[in-house]
Design a protein around this motif. Structure first.
Motif, mmCIF file in Angstrom:
data_model
loop_
_atom_site.group_PDB
_atom_site.id
_atom_site.type_symbol
_atom_site.label_atom_id
_atom_site.label_comp_id
_atom_site.label_asym_id
_atom_site.label_seq_id
_atom_site.Cartn_x
_atom_site.Cartn_y
_atom_site.Cartn_z
ATOM 1 N N PHE A 1 0.842 -1.203 0.000
ATOM 2 C CA PHE A 1 0.000 0.000 0.000
ATOM 3 C C PHE A 1 0.875 1.251 0.000
ATOM 4 O O PHE A 1 0.638 2.194 -0.756
ATOM 5 C CB PHE A 1 -0.929 -0.016 1.230
ATOM 6 C CG PHE A 1 -1.722 1.238 1.405
ATOM 7 C CD1 PHE A 1 -2.820 1.498 0.606
ATOM 8 C CD2 PHE A 1 -1.365 2.164 2.375
ATOM 9 C CE1 PHE A 1 -3.548 2.666 0.769
ATOM 10 C CE2 PHE A 1 -2.088 3.335 2.551
ATOM 11 C CZ PHE A 1 -3.181 3.577 1.737
ATOM 12 N N TRP A 2 1.902 1.266 0.855
ATOM 13 C CA TRP A 2 2.804 2.408 0.931
ATOM 14 C C TRP A 2 3.489 2.645 -0.412
ATOM 15 O O TRP A 2 3.571 3.787 -0.877
ATOM 16 C CB TRP A 2 3.836 2.179 2.039
ATOM 17 C CG TRP A 2 5.010 3.095 1.968
ATOM 18 C CD1 TRP A 2 5.035 4.424 2.254
ATOM 19 C CD2 TRP A 2 6.334 2.751 1.561
ATOM 20 N NE1 TRP A 2 6.304 4.928 2.058
ATOM 21 C CE2 TRP A 2 7.112 3.923 1.634
ATOM 22 C CE3 TRP A 2 6.943 1.572 1.146
ATOM 23 C CZ2 TRP A 2 8.463 3.942 1.309
ATOM 24 C CZ3 TRP A 2 8.285 1.581 0.835
ATOM 25 C CH2 TRP A 2 9.028 2.762 0.911
ATOM 26 N N LYS A 3 3.978 1.592 -1.067
ATOM 27 C CA LYS A 3 4.649 1.743 -2.361
ATOM 28 C C LYS A 3 3.701 2.308 -3.414
ATOM 29 O O LYS A 3 4.094 3.134 -4.236
ATOM 30 C CB LYS A 3 5.237 0.411 -2.825
ATOM 31 C CG LYS A 3 6.530 0.069 -2.119
ATOM 32 C CD LYS A 3 7.168 -1.177 -2.682
ATOM 33 C CE LYS A 3 8.493 -1.429 -1.989
ATOM 34 N NZ LYS A 3 9.152 -2.633 -2.479
ATOM 35 N N GLN A 4 2.456 1.869 -3.396
ATOM 36 C CA GLN A 4 1.470 2.412 -4.338
ATOM 37 C C GLN A 4 1.232 3.900 -4.080
ATOM 38 O O GLN A 4 1.131 4.688 -5.015
ATOM 39 C CB GLN A 4 0.144 1.664 -4.224
ATOM 40 C CG GLN A 4 0.163 0.290 -4.828
ATOM 41 C CD GLN A 4 -1.199 -0.387 -4.721
ATOM 42 O OE1 GLN A 4 -1.924 -0.193 -3.760
ATOM 43 N NE2 GLN A 4 -1.527 -1.174 -5.725
ATOM 44 N N GLN A 5 1.117 4.273 -2.827
ATOM 45 C CA GLN A 5 0.829 5.661 -2.475
ATOM 46 C C GLN A 5 1.998 6.605 -2.770
ATOM 47 O O GLN A 5 1.788 7.798 -2.999
ATOM 48 C CB GLN A 5 0.457 5.770 -0.986
ATOM 49 C CG GLN A 5 -0.800 5.031 -0.608
ATOM 50 C CD GLN A 5 -2.015 5.592 -1.327
ATOM 51 O OE1 GLN A 5 -2.252 6.790 -1.317
ATOM 52 N NE2 GLN A 5 -2.775 4.720 -1.959
ATOM 53 N N THR A 6 3.214 6.084 -2.758
ATOM 54 C CA THR A 6 4.393 6.945 -2.918
ATOM 55 C C THR A 6 5.030 6.854 -4.301
ATOM 56 O O THR A 6 6.002 7.566 -4.563
ATOM 57 C CB THR A 6 5.460 6.592 -1.866
ATOM 58 O OG1 THR A 6 5.852 5.227 -2.032
ATOM 59 C CG2 THR A 6 4.946 6.827 -0.463
#
Length: 180
Positions: A117-122
């Protein structure tokens, strides 16, 4: 083992004893963990007094906070899954676009539990975005005395921590003064 004793010998004195031993052990482990999180490793503090953070960014590269010396840095602790995250990211994007060419950088530490999720958001963010796998139990949060998320700190060009968000009345004016 205590659970097995409860299953086969309910209400036994030995089962109660095993429960007490297990609970005492868990308590001792938590005490040790919390004390370790509260102490600051001397290797993380350089001459300027900045507590260094070294974490991997969203591309897998190790990024150190102290390597940004010479730039004005916003150290931002963030939770992308938190309420109001999108609005905050848009505010940070405006600041970044406005001041980056003048020597401004954002070093954003995410404490999101879900790496994917973090990688998608950033993926589309232009600034440095790193993730602390320890999440909200991070020693970095303890080192910087972060009480709530999101929060940020401003670091001057000499790697000296200047202000935290609660001390800043006008962020634009503060950044302009630090970037001169």
């Amino acid at each position: 083992m205590a659970t097995s004793w409860d299953t086969y010998y309910p209400q036994s004195l030995r089962g109660e004893n095993l429960h007490n031993i297990a609970i005492a052990g868990m308590k001792n482990v938590r005490i040790i963990h919390n004390e370790a999180a509260r102490s600051i490793d001397a290797d993380k503090v350089d001459v300027s007094g900045l507590i260094d953070i070294a974490l991997r960014d969203n591309k897998g590269r190790l990024r150190r906070l102290k390597e940004l010396k010479g730039r004005v840095v916003m150290l931002d602790f963030h939770l992308f899954a938190g309420e109001g995250s999108l609005k905050r990211i848009m505010m940070l994007r405006d600041l970044y676009n406005k001041y980056h060419a003048m020597g401004f950088e954002i070093y954003q530490v995410s404490v999101d539990p879900d790496e994917h999720f973090w990688k998608q958001q950033t993926a589309a963010l232009p600034w440095i975005s790193v993730r602390d796998e320890a999440g909200v139990r991070s020693s970095n949060l303890v080192s910087y005395n972060v009480q709530s998320l999101p929060t940020f700190f401003l670091i001057d060009r000499n790697n000296v921590l200047q202000k935290r968000d609660a001390q800043i009345k006008d962020l634009d004016a503060t950044l302009r003064a630090m970037l001169k």
